[in-house]
Design an enzyme around this catalytic site. Structure first.
Site, short mmCIF file in Angstrom:
data_model
loop_
_atom_site.label_atom_id
_atom_site.label_comp_id
_atom_site.label_asym_id
_atom_site.label_seq_id
_atom_site.Cartn_x
_atom_site.Cartn_y
_atom_site.Cartn_z
N TYR A 145 0.82 -1.21 0.00
CA TYR A 145 0.00 0.00 0.00
C TYR A 145 0.86 1.27 0.00
O TYR A 145 0.40 2.33 -0.39
CB TYR A 145 -0.94 0.04 1.21
N LYS A 195 3.03 -15.46 2.60
CA LYS A 195 2.92 -16.21 1.33
C LYS A 195 4.35 -16.58 0.94
O LYS A 195 4.85 -16.23 -0.13
CB LYS A 195 2.23 -15.32 0.28
N ASP A 227 -3.57 -18.01 1.93
CA ASP A 227 -4.73 -18.68 1.32
C ASP A 227 -5.31 -19.73 2.25
O ASP A 227 -6.51 -19.87 2.42
CB ASP A 227 -4.37 -19.28 -0.05
N ASP A 251 -5.40 -6.49 5.87
CA ASP A 251 -6.58 -5.73 5.47
C ASP A 251 -7.73 -6.70 5.16
O ASP A 251 -8.87 -6.55 5.64
CB ASP A 251 -6.22 -4.91 4.22
N ASP A 255 -11.01 -8.13 7.95
CA ASP A 255 -12.43 -7.98 7.60
C ASP A 255 -13.12 -9.34 7.58
O ASP A 255 -14.26 -9.47 8.02
CB ASP A 255 -12.58 -7.33 6.21
#
Ligand code: NAD
Length: 367
Positions: A145, A195, A227, A251, A255
């Site tokens: 980001y 990852k 994942d 992020d 959620d």
């Protein structure tokens, strides 16, 4: 943490339902101050759309100054249709990103706790979600980001976009330390999500996690690919206690974890800097569809205020009392419209806030 007699809290209500829900949380903090005998001074500032309208910028210098001289910041929410078409630098969310960066808020703490009386609000089966009590710790100021962004034409004339995912090991270490400390106060289990089978930044993340783990022999560290974590969160969420991960994975996963509980009006969050300073806000947005109607759920903001009491003021007992007061209100069957089964019995923002104050008054809160 150093105990003081006077604390300063910067209050940034923002837009939409922000002012309504923050008002209830401020009343709760005021009641805590009275009960504990500490003085809490509130200083108000503008952020988001209201600041764009009044000051011509989503994050006025004055707001930053108010935040910087405070012990903590309590924020409502920003945004609304009025500003949706604005250019980037004049968008309400730019104020949020700006304040996080300016205050060095690198650790986002997002609890997802399934309260027994709200089990029906989840879209998952009760046996899967009942008892869920986890925290996602997300790195907030690094990664993709904030890395360099580029747009250019390739040799064949097609448009190309680049977002750089970059982490310094010091950034990884400080967020991992926050997570290890948190895990130490809970069940002493920490899952670090990455990852590492694909990304070099994840391989560095894992290496640093292993190194930091040596300082926390009492905490059991395990690694999970992002994942796999996304699947496990909906399959068997109770296996998790503290999850730590980088900015973009965090992020998404925070959620996802939050939605296990099914009720956006209940979710609190903290964004912490080095030391005890932090910014506390509900996870939801400014809910323009219900703004001004007096029906918004203030509990996420009140629970964020409880996190503020614990992390920034060191008033652990008061924080627990506020949380218990919120749960007692729910157990007694009181609800705002967003979480009520029977919408006709739903209470308003101020009514629910008052019930929390009544419950708090029944509890003895010491400094
Ligand atoms: P939202 O969270 O504001 O609302 C989603 C839905 O949940 C709406 O139906 C809303 O009425 C309901 N809701 C949210 N909070 C509630 C509460 N406390 N009580 C009862 N119902 C509640 O998300 P959105 O509609 O996607 O976004 C609205 C605006 O908020 C946009 O401008 C967006 O950019 C902004 N936003 C801000 C933040 C923030 O300030 N941190 C976060 C997300 C979205």
């Amino acid at each position: 943490m150093e105990k003081k007699n006077t604390y300063k809290i910067a209050v940034l209500p923002g837009d939409g339902i922000g002012p309504e829900i923050v008002a209830e949380a401020v009343k709760v903090l005021g009641a805590v101050a009275e009960q504990t005998g500490v003085t809490i001074e509130f200083e108000y500032g503008r952020i988001g759309g209201i600041a764009i309208d009044t000051d011509g910028t989503p994050l006025p210098e004055e707001t930053l100054e108010i935040a910087k001289r405070a012990d903590a910041v309590l924020l409502g929410a920003v945004g609304g249709p009025k500003w949706d078409q604005n250019p980037g630098h004049l968008r309400p969310e730019t104020g949020l990103l700006g304040i996080r960066k300016a205050l060095g808020l690198f650790a986002n703490i997002r609890p997802a706790t399934m309260h027994p009386s709200l089990v029906d609000a989840s879209s998952l089966k009760p046996e899967v979600v009942s008892g869920v009590d986890l925290i996602v710790v997300r790195e907030l100021t690094g990664g993709i980001y904030f890395g360099e962004k580029k747009r250019y034409a390739a040799a064949d004339g097609g448009e190309v976009a680049e977002d750089l995912l970059i982490y310094h090991e010091a950034e990884i270490e400080r967020i991992l330390r926050v997570a290890f400390e948190l895990a130490r106060k809970r069940s002493r289990r920490l899952v670090s999500v990455d990852k590492a089978n694909v990304l070099e930044s994840s391989r560095l993340w894992r290496k640093v996690a292993e190194r930091v783990a040596a300082d926390y022999p009492d905490v059991e560290l395990s690694h999970m690919l992002v994942d796999s974590c996304a699947m496990q969160l909906v399959r068997a969420p109770k296996q998790f206690d503290v999850i730590v991960t980088e900015n973009m994975f965090g992020d998404i996963l925070s959620d996802q974890a939050a939605m296990l509980t099914g009720s956006i009006g209940m979710l609190a969050s903290a964004s912490l800097a080095e030391g005890s300073f932090g910014l506390y806000e509900p996870v939801h947005g400014s809910a323009p569809d219900i703004a001004g109607k007096g029906i918004a759920n203030p509990l996420a903001t009140i629970l964020s205020a409880a996190m503020l009491l614990r992390h920034s003021l060191g008033l652990d007992e008061a924080a627990a009392a506020v949380e218990q007061a919120v749960w007692a209100v729910l157990e007694a069957g009181h609800r705002t419209g967003d979480i009520a089964q029977d919408k006709s019995k739903a209470l308003g923002t101020v009514e629910i806030g008052q019930l929390v104050l009544n419950e708090l008054a029944k509890r003895t809160v010491k400094k």
